[in-house]
Design a protein around this motif. Structure first.
Motif, PDB file in Angstrom:
ATOM      1  N   GLU A 222       0.838  -1.199   0.000  1.00  0.00           N
ATOM      2  CA  GLU A 222       0.000   0.000   0.000  1.00  0.00           C
ATOM      3  C   GLU A 222       0.875   1.253   0.000  1.00  0.00           C
ATOM      4  O   GLU A 222       1.995   1.264   0.504  1.00  0.00           O
ATOM      5  CB  GLU A 222      -0.903   0.004   1.240  1.00  0.00           C
ATOM      6  CG  GLU A 222      -1.878  -1.146   1.323  1.00  0.00           C
ATOM      7  CD  GLU A 222      -2.979  -1.058   0.273  1.00  0.00           C
ATOM      8  OE1 GLU A 222      -3.128   0.019  -0.338  1.00  0.00           O
ATOM      9  OE2 GLU A 222      -3.671  -2.066   0.064  1.00  0.00           O
ATOM     10  N   ASP A 223       0.294   2.324  -0.543  1.00  0.00           N
ATOM     11  CA  ASP A 223       1.056   3.565  -0.661  1.00  0.00           C
ATOM     12  C   ASP A 223       1.452   4.156   0.690  1.00  0.00           C
ATOM     13  O   ASP A 223       2.526   4.708   0.850  1.00  0.00           O
ATOM     14  CB  ASP A 223       0.233   4.586  -1.450  1.00  0.00           C
ATOM     15  CG  ASP A 223       0.095   4.150  -2.893  1.00  0.00           C
ATOM     16  OD1 ASP A 223       0.972   3.417  -3.367  1.00  0.00           O
ATOM     17  OD2 ASP A 223      -0.904   4.530  -3.530  1.00  0.00           O
ATOM     18  N   ALA A 228       5.454   5.949   4.483  1.00  0.00           N
ATOM     19  CA  ALA A 228       6.042   5.870   5.817  1.00  0.00           C
ATOM     20  C   ALA A 228       7.519   5.514   5.718  1.00  0.00           C
ATOM     21  O   ALA A 228       8.356   6.092   6.407  1.00  0.00           O
ATOM     22  CB  ALA A 228       5.299   4.841   6.660  1.00  0.00           C
ATOM     23  N   ALA A 229       7.829   4.569   4.819  1.00  0.00           N
ATOM     24  CA  ALA A 229       9.216   4.170   4.657  1.00  0.00           C
ATOM     25  C   ALA A 229      10.022   5.293   4.015  1.00  0.00           C
ATOM     26  O   ALA A 229      11.153   5.574   4.416  1.00  0.00           O
ATOM     27  CB  ALA A 229       9.304   2.895   3.823  1.00  0.00           C
ATOM     28  N   ALA A 230       9.396   5.986   3.048  1.00  0.00           N
ATOM     29  CA  ALA A 230      10.106   7.039   2.322  1.00  0.00           C
ATOM     30  C   ALA A 230      10.397   8.230   3.226  1.00  0.00           C
ATOM     31  O   ALA A 230      11.401   8.917   3.065  1.00  0.00           O
ATOM     32  CB  ALA A 230       9.276   7.485   1.117  1.00  0.00           C
ATOM     33  N   LYS A 235      12.108   1.630  11.182  1.00  0.00           N
ATOM     34  CA  LYS A 235      11.514   0.436  10.596  1.00  0.00           C
ATOM     35  C   LYS A 235      10.378  -0.107  11.458  1.00  0.00           C
ATOM     36  O   LYS A 235       9.366  -0.571  10.971  1.00  0.00           O
ATOM     37  CB  LYS A 235      12.597  -0.639  10.439  1.00  0.00           C
ATOM     38  CG  LYS A 235      12.217  -1.726   9.447  1.00  0.00           C
ATOM     39  CD  LYS A 235      13.365  -2.692   9.238  1.00  0.00           C
ATOM     40  CE  LYS A 235      13.979  -2.538   7.863  1.00  0.00           C
ATOM     41  NZ  LYS A 235      15.133  -3.403   7.660  1.00  0.00           N
ATOM     42  N   ARG A 236      10.560   0.003  12.779  1.00  0.00           N
ATOM     43  CA  ARG A 236       9.552  -0.530  13.685  1.00  0.00           C
ATOM     44  C   ARG A 236       8.198   0.172  13.468  1.00  0.00           C
ATOM     45  O   ARG A 236       7.153  -0.449  13.452  1.00  0.00           O
ATOM     46  CB  ARG A 236      10.005  -0.368  15.134  1.00  0.00           C
ATOM     47  CG  ARG A 236       9.945  -1.658  15.909  1.00  0.00           C
ATOM     48  CD  ARG A 236      10.438  -1.490  17.345  1.00  0.00           C
ATOM     49  NE  ARG A 236      11.652  -0.694  17.460  1.00  0.00           N
ATOM     50  CZ  ARG A 236      11.768   0.352  18.302  1.00  0.00           C
ATOM     51  NH1 ARG A 236      10.761   0.701  19.062  1.00  0.00           N
ATOM     52  NH2 ARG A 236      12.902   1.017  18.387  1.00  0.00           N
ATOM     53  N   ARG A 237       8.252   1.500  13.298  1.00  0.00           N
ATOM     54  CA  ARG A 237       7.002   2.248  13.083  1.00  0.00           C
ATOM     55  C   ARG A 237       6.355   1.841  11.768  1.00  0.00           C
ATOM     56  O   ARG A 237       5.140   1.694  11.669  1.00  0.00           O
ATOM     57  CB  ARG A 237       7.277   3.765  13.041  1.00  0.00           C
ATOM     58  CG  ARG A 237       7.760   4.325  14.342  1.00  0.00           C
ATOM     59  CD  ARG A 237       6.686   4.973  15.207  1.00  0.00           C
ATOM     60  NE  ARG A 237       5.738   5.894  14.604  1.00  0.00           N
ATOM     61  CZ  ARG A 237       5.887   7.206  14.617  1.00  0.00           C
ATOM     62  NH1 ARG A 237       6.989   7.761  15.084  1.00  0.00           N
ATOM     63  NH2 ARG A 237       4.929   7.986  14.148  1.00  0.00           N
TER      64      ARG A 237
END
Lengths: 326, 347
Positions: A222-223, A228-230, A235-237
């Motif tokens: 999903e976008d 969130a990653a971008a 990583k945990r969040r």
């Protein structure tokens, strides 16, 4: 709230169907509880009066109309009267079940909760690490998913109780211990519950792992997860963002799973001679104790429905969309 | 037969890893392509092994499963004469194991067929007809889904008594009564999604009869889900039949669950007679694993994102933009029958 009301209505209907099935099965299927009890009463002169009194006892009064029997049956159920258990010296079924219920509720409830939390967490992790060594976990998990619970119970007893001697091999507490609210008793109960609980957790976690993994893999594309990653969130969040959306089908699929888990857990209890509903079920089967079988079916079904209702509450709590609808 | 259906399903349209193939390969019958997923291959091989076991097993037993040897008070561990040792009655475990698979496979297959037929009828009717019929049928399916199966089966088999418990057809029928609901629910969801597709609409506009639309437009596209629910039900029936035999509710002579029934009766697990309970339990577990593996394969076929090798973005091709979560929603893009590729290939 509308969702809860709908579900509540559904569960009431289901409970009514369960009661009706309980009423109908003895009348539709050849085989008669009276005959079964009579076959155990060798050496007793059977008079028609005895037969009739037993028919009344089991609620299969052949003189009354089917509808009258049905309403009578409902009346009994609503007054908590489930008949008498022929295998327990004609003790009321409700009393027999009440004595065993806490053990099953404690064991199965706790084990199910642990397996859900653990299985969901592992499933999310396996999905996140897709393509890594964790994928090799799946065949192992598959094996545990496919193996009958009670076979795993056999293995657990053989390995952990007999060979390693870590846990007792059965029963709920030592026969020398008496129920009291002190540490000796509680630790004893926990010690005896550990192995059956472990068996149920290992056997049922597989379903949650696979289910969570499969939804999580879809959610990860999903976008909002990409964003969130971008954004450079830890990583945990990011995993948390994906996981808390992926968990919804697991919660709503609870209905599918809980009945299955309870069925397996009851068989596990039998292997461990754990004095819960499962052992009662076996006892009812081997004694041809029909009233007890029927009572157990009703109680277990109601317990499963209650568990589902709780899952629905959790679902409404987790998913704001269900609340906006109202 | 379980194998047959699995194969047909699995080979139908596996796109083949690493190759993007928009339509059916020209001039090559798809149905004969071998499945490439290791899961499907392993699962099918195991399944074939068990089917062979069930067929050949009873003819190659070294002894009769009821035959009583020696008079030892305790079960004897594996030896040259008894490969898997003996039971407490001094019967040969290996012979019992060889005989024990047949009835179970037959019952499970039967239950799978009946339950799948039932779930197709209920699911497709509910999904296609809609309205009140849908409400009622869905409710029925949900009721059976929520109700715990084991206690229900116990009262059903309990009242049937020991008299009817050898009738394999009856056992299969009863198991299928408690096992059809899951498939019906999934099939209903997918039918709902299919009925408003363009090609179904066009068939309707052309004036096709309802039965024809259902049989030629809807059903072929449900094949993967039907196959998956069939395997799921067979798996369920294997577990249930074993459990019923374990409880002594169906004749335990000789099935794997029945062996566990006798082993439990003799406290084999506490006394460490592992050769008695591990082989039948392991056999059930492996058979179950085979079914789950094939089902995984179908799942991965329906939803390519589930593939372990899916690190490439291949899976995104089928994205519908609404983030559909259920496999039912997702499956139509990857359904394998000619109908969908034809519809999808339209410019």
């Amino acid at each position: 709230m509308r969702l809860i009301a709908r579900r509540l209505f559904f569960y009431l209907v289901t409970a009514a169907v369960a009661v009706s099935l309980d009423f109908l099965v003895p009348r539709l299927i050849p085989g008669n509880p009276v005959d079964a009890v009579l076959s155990h009463m060798q050496g007793v002169t059977v008079t028609p009066a005895i037969i009739h009194s037993m028919e009344l006892q089991f609620g299969v009064d052949t003189n009354a109309s089917l509808w009258a029997q049905y309403t009578h049956y409902w009346n009994n159920i609503l007054h908590g009267n489930l008949g008498v258990s022929s295998g327990n010296g004609l003790e009321p079924v409700s009393d027999v079940i009440r004595a065993a219920l806490p053990y099953t509720l404690g064991l199965v409830g706790l084990a199910t909760l642990i397996s859900f939390v653990l299985g969901t967490a592992i499933g999310a992790l396996v999905a996140w690490k897709r393509g890594s060594w964790l994928d090799n976990l799946l065949p192992v998990v598959t094996f545990f998913q496919a193996a009958p619970y009670f076979f795993l119970a056999f293995l657990a007893i053989d390995v952990f109780a007999v060979i390693l001697g870590w846990f007792p091999s059965g029963l709920a507490h030592q026969s020398t211990d008496f129920p009291a609210f002190d540490w000796t008793y509680i630790s004893d109960v926990l010690d005896h519950a550990a192995l059956p609980a472990l068996t149920i957790v290992v056997a049922s976690a597989a379903g949650w792992i696979v289910g969570m993994r499969n939804v999580m893999l879809t959610t990860m594309d999903e976008d909002y997860v990409l964003i969130a990653a971008a954004k450079g969130l830890p990583k945990r969040r990011v995993i948390w963002y994906a996981a808390r959306n992926a968990i919804l089908p697991s919660v709503s699929g609870f209905a599918l799973a809980i009945g299955f888990i309870v069925s397996g857990a009851l068989l596990t209890e039998i292997v461990f001679s754990y004095p819960g509903l499962g052992s009662l079920l076996l006892q009812a089967v081997s004694n041809d104790d029909y009233a007890l079988m029927q009572g157990l079916f009703l109680i277990i079904t109601c317990a499963v429905l209650a568990a589902n209702l709780i899952a629905d509450f959790v679902y409404v709590f987790l998913d704001p969309r269900t609340r906006q609808e109202a | 037969m379980a194998v047959g259906i699995g194969t047909e399903r699995a080979t139908g349209g596996e796109p083949g890893p690493g190759t993007e193939r928009p339509g059916p390969a020209p001039g090559r019958p798809r149905a004969w392509r071998l499945p490439r997923s290791p899961k499907i291959i392993a699962g099918l091989a195991l399944l074939a092994f068990f089917v062979l076991w069930a067929i050949i097993g009873p003819f190659v037993t070294p002894y009769s499963p009821d035959e009583i040897f020696a008079n030892s008070p305790v079960p004897l561990p594996p030896s040259g004469a008894h490969w898997l040792g003996t039971t407490s009655l001094q019967q040969d475990v290996f012979s019992q194991l060889l005989v024990g698979g047949g009835d179970m496979l037959l019952v499970s297959f039967l239950a799978g067929v009946i339950a799948t037929a039932l779930s197709v009828v209920v699911g497709v009717t509910a999904g296609y007809v809609g309205g009140l019929a849908d409400e009622l049928l869905s409710m029925l399916a949900n009721i059976f889904l929520v109700m715990p199966a084991l206690p229900l089966l116990v009262i059903l088999f309990g009242f049937l008594g020991k008299s009817g418990s050898n009738d394999l057809f009856l056992i299969g029928l009863i198991i299928s009564v408690t096992g059809w609901a899951w498939g019906a629910r999934v099939l209903r969801a997918q039918t709902l999604s299919l009925r408003n597709r363009d090609y179904v609409d066009s068939a309707r506009i052309i004036g096709e009869r309802r039965s024809r639309i259902i049989f030629t437009e809807i059903l072929p596209n449900l094949t993967p889900i039907v196959a998956s629910s069939f395997l799921f039900t067979v798996l369920y029936a294997v577990g249930t039949y074993t459990a019923m035999a374990f409880l002594g509710l169906v004749n335990p002579n000789w099935s794997w669950g029945g062996m566990l029934f006798y082993a439990q009766g003799a406290n084999a697990e506490v006394s460490g007679y592992w050769w008695w309970f591990i082989p039948p339990g392991l056999a059930v577990a492996l058979l179950g694993t085979a079914l789950v593996l094939v089902n995984f394969g179908i799942d991965e076929f329906i939803n390519p994102r589930l593939r372990a090798a899916g690190l490439t973005r291949r899976g995104r091709a089928g994205r519908d933009g609404r983030g559909g979560r259920t496999r039912a929603r997702r499956s139509q893009q990857f359904a394998l029958t000619p109908v969908v590729p034809a519809a999808g290939a339209r410019p």
